[in-house]
Motif scaffolding. Sequence first.
Motif, short mmCIF file in Angstrom:
data_model
loop_
_atom_site.label_atom_id
_atom_site.label_comp_id
_atom_site.label_asym_id
_atom_site.label_seq_id
_atom_site.Cartn_x
_atom_site.Cartn_y
_atom_site.Cartn_z
N LEU A 153 -6.63 5.39 -1.02
CA LEU A 153 -5.51 4.99 -1.87
C LEU A 153 -6.02 4.52 -3.22
CD1 LEU A 153 -3.53 2.96 0.83
CD2 LEU A 153 -3.20 5.35 0.17
N PRO A 154 -5.18 4.62 -4.25
CA PRO A 154 -5.60 4.13 -5.56
C PRO A 154 -5.76 2.62 -5.57
CG PRO A 154 -3.27 4.72 -5.58
CD PRO A 154 -3.81 5.15 -4.24
N PRO A 155 -6.58 2.11 -6.47
CA PRO A 155 -6.73 0.64 -6.58
C PRO A 155 -5.39 -0.03 -6.90
CG PRO A 155 -8.36 1.79 -7.93
CD PRO A 155 -7.39 2.82 -7.45
N LEU A 174 0.83 -1.20 0.00
CA LEU A 174 0.00 0.00 0.00
C LEU A 174 0.87 1.25 0.00
CD1 LEU A 174 -2.63 -1.04 2.70
CD2 LEU A 174 -2.69 -1.43 0.24
N PRO A 175 0.53 2.24 -0.81
CA PRO A 175 1.31 3.47 -0.85
C PRO A 175 0.93 4.42 0.29
CG PRO A 175 -0.42 3.59 -2.48
CD PRO A 175 -0.51 2.23 -1.83
N ALA A 176 1.14 3.95 1.51
CA ALA A 176 0.85 4.74 2.71
C ALA A 176 1.82 4.30 3.80
CB ALA A 176 -0.59 4.51 3.16
N LEU A 184 -9.80 -1.72 2.44
CA LEU A 184 -8.86 -0.93 3.23
C LEU A 184 -8.26 0.18 2.37
CD1 LEU A 184 -7.26 -0.44 5.86
CD2 LEU A 184 -5.58 -2.10 5.00
N ARG A 185 -7.87 -0.16 1.14
CA ARG A 185 -7.35 0.86 0.21
C ARG A 185 -8.37 1.99 0.04
NH1 ARG A 185 -3.49 0.54 -3.63
NH2 ARG A 185 -2.08 -1.23 -3.50
#
Length: 152
Positions: free
Chosen positions: A146-148, A10-12, A140-141
């Motif tokens: 967050l983007p898919p 995930l980009p977080a 959660l995304r």
Amino acid sequence: MSRAYVSDVLPAPVDTVWAVLGRFEDIVDFVEKLSEGGLEGEGGPAVGSVRRLVLRDGGRVVRERLVAMDADDRSYSYDFPPGENPFPVRSYRATIRVRPVTRTNGTFVEWYGDFDCDAGVEAEMHEAFASRYSAFLGNLRDHLGLPPATRE
């Protein structure tokens, strides 16, 4: 023993992801399949706590028991209380773990379930658990904005 396994990056930041995913009692906050849920009894989540979840589709109740929690390791495991297994498996234990991806400041998430069942339903149960974990991570995304996920 079989394992259904799903992972994602995930980009977080890991602390952002764990702040949501690490709250055993609040899975209903992001899982679309659930209409309500929370801990039974009083107090916060502790090993042995049971969360009661109500499915949107039909209102069926599922109970899950916290069997391990390690906030420092950013992981926990849960199973079904004795006698309450909603699947045709003899045993089941799911684990959620998150790890930092240091190069990108992202988060590696894995969600897997170890289960034992008759050979005739093993593939079906593997697909049932893996598809749920995958959907939950997609939820959660969305919850985190967050983007898919994309395939590379």
